[in-house]
Scaffold this motif. Structure first.
Motif, PDB file in Angstrom:
ATOM      1  N   ALA A 109     -47.116  -7.424  -8.765  1.00 21.29           N
ATOM      2  CA  ALA A 109     -46.925  -8.826  -9.158  1.00 21.29           C
ATOM      3  C   ALA A 109     -48.144  -9.319  -9.932  1.00 21.29           C
ATOM      4  O   ALA A 109     -48.035 -10.161 -10.820  1.00 21.29           O
ATOM      5  CB  ALA A 109     -46.701  -9.693  -7.927  1.00 21.29           C
ATOM      6  N   VAL A 129     -39.426  -4.718 -10.640  1.00 24.04           N
ATOM      7  CA  VAL A 129     -39.393  -5.233  -9.268  1.00 24.04           C
ATOM      8  C   VAL A 129     -40.849  -5.336  -8.803  1.00 24.04           C
ATOM      9  O   VAL A 129     -41.588  -4.350  -8.835  1.00 24.04           O
ATOM     10  CB  VAL A 129     -38.584  -4.300  -8.347  1.00 24.04           C
ATOM     11  CG1 VAL A 129     -38.714  -4.715  -6.887  1.00 24.04           C
ATOM     12  CG2 VAL A 129     -37.116  -4.295  -8.777  1.00 24.04           C
ATOM     13  N   ASP A 138     -46.440  -7.606  -4.027  1.00 23.00           N
ATOM     14  CA  ASP A 138     -47.661  -8.424  -3.948  1.00 23.00           C
ATOM     15  C   ASP A 138     -48.913  -7.536  -3.920  1.00 23.00           C
ATOM     16  O   ASP A 138     -48.827  -6.318  -3.709  1.00 23.00           O
ATOM     17  CB  ASP A 138     -47.615  -9.317  -2.709  1.00 23.00           C
ATOM     18  CG  ASP A 138     -48.404 -10.613  -2.903  1.00 23.00           C
ATOM     19  OD1 ASP A 138     -49.069 -10.759  -3.944  1.00 23.00           O
ATOM     20  OD2 ASP A 138     -48.357 -11.482  -2.005  1.00 23.00           O
ATOM     21  N   ALA A 168     -39.517  -2.629  -1.078  1.00 24.69           N
ATOM     22  CA  ALA A 168     -38.993  -2.976  -2.407  1.00 24.69           C
ATOM     23  C   ALA A 168     -38.074  -1.893  -2.973  1.00 24.69           C
ATOM     24  O   ALA A 168     -37.449  -2.086  -4.017  1.00 24.69           O
ATOM     25  CB  ALA A 168     -40.158  -3.232  -3.368  1.00 24.69           C
ATOM     26  N   TYR A 197     -44.599 -13.917 -12.191  1.00 26.14           N
ATOM     27  CA  TYR A 197     -43.254 -14.249 -11.700  1.00 26.14           C
ATOM     28  C   TYR A 197     -42.948 -15.730 -11.809  1.00 26.14           C
ATOM     29  O   TYR A 197     -41.802 -16.139 -11.663  1.00 26.14           O
ATOM     30  CB  TYR A 197     -43.076 -13.739 -10.255  1.00 26.14           C
ATOM     31  CG  TYR A 197     -43.635 -14.622  -9.169  1.00 26.14           C
ATOM     32  CD1 TYR A 197     -42.822 -15.524  -8.491  1.00 26.14           C
ATOM     33  CD2 TYR A 197     -44.989 -14.562  -8.824  1.00 26.14           C
ATOM     34  CE1 TYR A 197     -43.331 -16.334  -7.483  1.00 26.14           C
ATOM     35  CE2 TYR A 197     -45.501 -15.367  -7.821  1.00 26.14           C
ATOM     36  CZ  TYR A 197     -44.670 -16.253  -7.162  1.00 26.14           C
ATOM     37  OH  TYR A 197     -45.184 -17.053  -6.172  1.00 26.14           O
ATOM     38  N   GLN A 198     -43.983 -16.550 -12.086  1.00 22.56           N
ATOM     39  CA  GLN A 198     -43.761 -17.986 -12.266  1.00 22.56           C
ATOM     40  C   GLN A 198     -43.739 -18.381 -13.743  1.00 22.56           C
ATOM     41  O   GLN A 198     -43.650 -19.564 -14.080  1.00 22.56           O
ATOM     42  CB  GLN A 198     -44.861 -18.767 -11.541  1.00 22.56           C
ATOM     43  CG  GLN A 198     -44.881 -18.477 -10.056  1.00 22.56           C
ATOM     44  CD  GLN A 198     -45.443 -19.638  -9.248  1.00 22.56           C
ATOM     45  OE1 GLN A 198     -45.439 -20.772  -9.698  1.00 22.56           O
ATOM     46  NE2 GLN A 198     -45.920 -19.342  -8.053  1.00 22.56           N
ATOM     47  N   LYS A 247     -38.505 -16.012 -15.702  1.00 20.12           N
ATOM     48  CA  LYS A 247     -37.704 -16.747 -14.715  1.00 20.12           C
ATOM     49  C   LYS A 247     -36.447 -15.973 -14.333  1.00 20.12           C
ATOM     50  O   LYS A 247     -35.974 -16.042 -13.193  1.00 20.12           O
ATOM     51  CB  LYS A 247     -37.305 -18.131 -15.279  1.00 20.12           C
ATOM     52  CG  LYS A 247     -38.432 -19.157 -15.242  1.00 20.12           C
ATOM     53  CD  LYS A 247     -38.458 -19.949 -13.929  1.00 20.12           C
ATOM     54  CE  LYS A 247     -39.841 -20.461 -13.577  1.00 20.12           C
ATOM     55  NZ  LYS A 247     -40.329 -21.498 -14.507  1.00 20.12           N
ATOM     56  N   LEU A 295     -36.027 -13.038 -13.623  1.00 21.32           N
ATOM     57  CA  LEU A 295     -36.193 -12.071 -12.527  1.00 21.32           C
ATOM     58  C   LEU A 295     -35.803 -12.699 -11.190  1.00 21.32           C
ATOM     59  O   LEU A 295     -35.538 -11.989 -10.219  1.00 21.32           O
ATOM     60  CB  LEU A 295     -37.627 -11.544 -12.479  1.00 21.32           C
ATOM     61  CG  LEU A 295     -38.082 -10.708 -13.688  1.00 21.32           C
ATOM     62  CD1 LEU A 295     -39.522 -10.253 -13.507  1.00 21.32           C
ATOM     63  CD2 LEU A 295     -37.170  -9.499 -13.922  1.00 21.32           C
ATOM     64  N   TYR A 313     -37.420 -14.769  -8.955  1.00 18.58           N
ATOM     65  CA  TYR A 313     -38.312 -14.910  -7.803  1.00 18.58           C
ATOM     66  C   TYR A 313     -38.616 -16.387  -7.539  1.00 18.58           C
ATOM     67  O   TYR A 313     -39.009 -17.113  -8.452  1.00 18.58           O
ATOM     68  CB  TYR A 313     -39.629 -14.168  -8.050  1.00 18.58           C
ATOM     69  CG  TYR A 313     -39.489 -12.668  -8.081  1.00 18.58           C
ATOM     70  CD1 TYR A 313     -39.184 -11.959  -6.931  1.00 18.58           C
ATOM     71  CD2 TYR A 313     -39.671 -11.960  -9.269  1.00 18.58           C
ATOM     72  CE1 TYR A 313     -39.050 -10.581  -6.951  1.00 18.58           C
ATOM     73  CE2 TYR A 313     -39.547 -10.572  -9.305  1.00 18.58           C
ATOM     74  CZ  TYR A 313     -39.239  -9.890  -8.139  1.00 18.58           C
ATOM     75  OH  TYR A 313     -39.121  -8.537  -8.162  1.00 18.58           O
ATOM     76  N   ALA A 314     -38.453 -16.792  -6.277  1.00 20.89           N
ATOM     77  CA  ALA A 314     -38.739 -18.180  -5.908  1.00 20.89           C
ATOM     78  C   ALA A 314     -40.244 -18.387  -5.791  1.00 20.89           C
ATOM     79  O   ALA A 314     -40.976 -17.440  -5.457  1.00 20.89           O
ATOM     80  CB  ALA A 314     -38.077 -18.490  -4.571  1.00 20.89           C
ATOM     81  N   THR A 322     -43.059 -16.380  -3.387  1.00 17.97           N
ATOM     82  CA  THR A 322     -42.636 -15.021  -3.029  1.00 17.97           C
ATOM     83  C   THR A 322     -43.833 -14.076  -2.890  1.00 17.97           C
ATOM     84  O   THR A 322     -43.792 -13.137  -2.105  1.00 17.97           O
ATOM     85  CB  THR A 322     -41.663 -14.464  -4.100  1.00 17.97           C
ATOM     86  OG1 THR A 322     -40.600 -15.397  -4.278  1.00 17.97           O
ATOM     87  CG2 THR A 322     -41.082 -13.121  -3.684  1.00 17.97           C
ATOM     88  N   PHE A 323     -44.896 -14.327  -3.674  1.00 22.57           N
ATOM     89  CA  PHE A 323     -46.059 -13.433  -3.659  1.00 22.57           C
ATOM     90  C   PHE A 323     -47.317 -14.237  -3.317  1.00 22.57           C
ATOM     91  O   PHE A 323     -48.100 -14.601  -4.204  1.00 22.57           O
ATOM     92  CB  PHE A 323     -46.196 -12.723  -5.016  1.00 22.57           C
ATOM     93  CG  PHE A 323     -44.954 -11.972  -5.394  1.00 22.57           C
ATOM     94  CD1 PHE A 323     -44.634 -10.777  -4.752  1.00 22.57           C
ATOM     95  CD2 PHE A 323     -44.094 -12.468  -6.358  1.00 22.57           C
ATOM     96  CE1 PHE A 323     -43.470 -10.084  -5.068  1.00 22.57           C
ATOM     97  CE2 PHE A 323     -42.933 -11.780  -6.692  1.00 22.57           C
ATOM     98  CZ  PHE A 323     -42.624 -10.583  -6.045  1.00 22.57           C
TER      99      PHE A 323
END
Ligand SMILES: *Cc1c(COP(=O)(O)O)cnc(C)c1O
Length: 369
Positions: A83, A101, A104, A120, A316-317, A322, A324, A326-327, A330-331
């Motif tokens: 990540a 994928v 962290d 994962a 991921y943010q 977006k 992908l 991930y909320a 998540t990491f």
């Protein structure tokens, strides 16, 4: 004006004459694509890393993408990576059509937390791409054990990690292949985009040579659908001129990292990461954790220290990733690092008085709080 600059390129290439002379010798040969300078650079790079094959390609990104393609990875497949990496890792995976994928990172090494990899893995997982981020290393023996257990090939992103080691074994040499970048700001650099792939596997070497050159077996026959991603001969000339300095550049960066560690470790407000003894880190970046990071960062700039943040917004943010799905949150370790880390110049040209100035500046900031 900065007293301590981040980019050292004007110093590194203060006298370009010797390289121009080499280039003057190249031009009359007309050897502009995959000629002698490229073959020479590949041989020297392979010998330097201690591998059988090195394949010069167009960028560090392609040095990650082409091994994945050689492994047959594409649409519908998943590739596990960190990540906490530079966008190029995720971009290279996405360019094959596969889905990145993310896993962290470790609280100290910034690298992929190997204990989170197995969770994962899905039936669609086709490879693992560990990233030797900042020139630190992933705990590779543990990662290789997981990869072997699940029958997954490993392609290392060693773009920031030339000459780094885990348990005395060099980055890039652990799995099916390893990718390096020769981007102007990497530890071994050229005058534009370039990359190198290393492998000990003869068939991987053969496929990569096809893939980087349109899949052409020879002038008339196309064996597979490939890419145009050759190491430029002009850049190979620059690379041949610099490659002999890689060892010295690495040692200088390591010494500078140790000097910063010693100078910063007792400052209340700074946390120097634990440095695992079985890792040899090469300080592509020098990064520590800082309380009140944004204020320290601004103070450093005001005092003439060109600090950086790698990286303020986790991948991921990012808007571009977006999809992908991930909320936020998540990491958590990656998120914390995005808020805490700061990087100081660690290149081979930074001088001792500048290191002292950086350390004094940081000390001064926390003394005033
Ligand atoms: C530099 C880098 C790459 C490759 O980038 P290019 O600009 O294509 O050379 C890939 N991964 C990481 C972690 C990098 O730092």
């Amino acid at each position: 004006m900065f007293k301590v600059r981040y980019s050292y390129l004007p110093q590194q290439f203060a006298d370009p004459e010797p390289i121009f002379q080499e280039l003057r010798r190249l031009v009359p040969t007309g050897d502009f694509t995959l000629g002698k300078p490229v073959a020479e650079f590949e041989r020297r790079f392979a010998d330097m890393i201690g591998v059988k094959h090195a394949i010069g390609v167009g960028s560090g990104t392609d040095a990650l993408k082409l091994p994945l393609r050689a492994l047959g990875i594409g649409h519908g497949d998943e590739v596990i990576t960190a990540a906490n990496t530079f966008i190029a890792t995720v971009g290279a995976i996405a360019e094959t059509g596969a889905t990145p994928v993310l896993v962290d990172c470790d609280p100290d090494t910034f690298c992929m937390d190997v204990s989170k990899v197995e969770a994962a893995i899905t039936p669609r997982t086709k490879a693992i791409m560990p990233v030797q981020i900042t020139g630190e290393v992933v705990e590779m023996p543990a990662l290789m054990a997981i990869a072997e257990k699940h029958g997954l090939p490993v392609v290392e992103d060693s773009c920031q990690g030339i000459f780094s080691e885990c348990d005395g074994k060099r980055s890039g040499t652990w799995g099916a292949a390893g990718g390096f970048s020769l981007h102007p700001l990497k530890n071994l650099n050229v005058w534009g985009d370039a990359g190198v792939i290393v492998t000990n596997d003869d068939e991987m070497d053969r496929k990569l040579r096809l893939l980087r050159n349109h899949g052409m077996r020879n002038r008339d026959e196309i064996e597979i659908l490939g890419h145009n991603s050759r190491l430029d001969s002009v850049q190979a000339v620059v690379g041949n001129w610099l490659i002999g300095q890689t060892h010295d550049i690495t040692e200088k960066r390591i010494a500078t990292g140790a000097y910063y560690d010693a100078g910063l470790c007792d400052i209340d407000g700074i946390r120097v990461p634990n440095r695992p003894a079985n890792h040899k880190r090469v300080f592509h970046l020098y990064m520590v954790f800082a309380e009140d990071r944004d204020a320290l960062y601004q103070y450093c700039l005001d005092q003439g220290v060109e600090a950086k943040v790698h990286y303020p917004i986790p991948l991921y943010q990012q808007d571009g990733l977006k999809h992908l799905g991930y909320a936020p949150g998540t990491f958590p370790v990656t998120d914390r690092h995005a808020a805490d880390v700061i990087s100081f110049p660690v290149d081979q040209h930074v001088e001792k008085w500048q290191l002292d100035y950086v350390i004094d500046t940081v000390r001064g900031f926390y003394a005033k709080r």
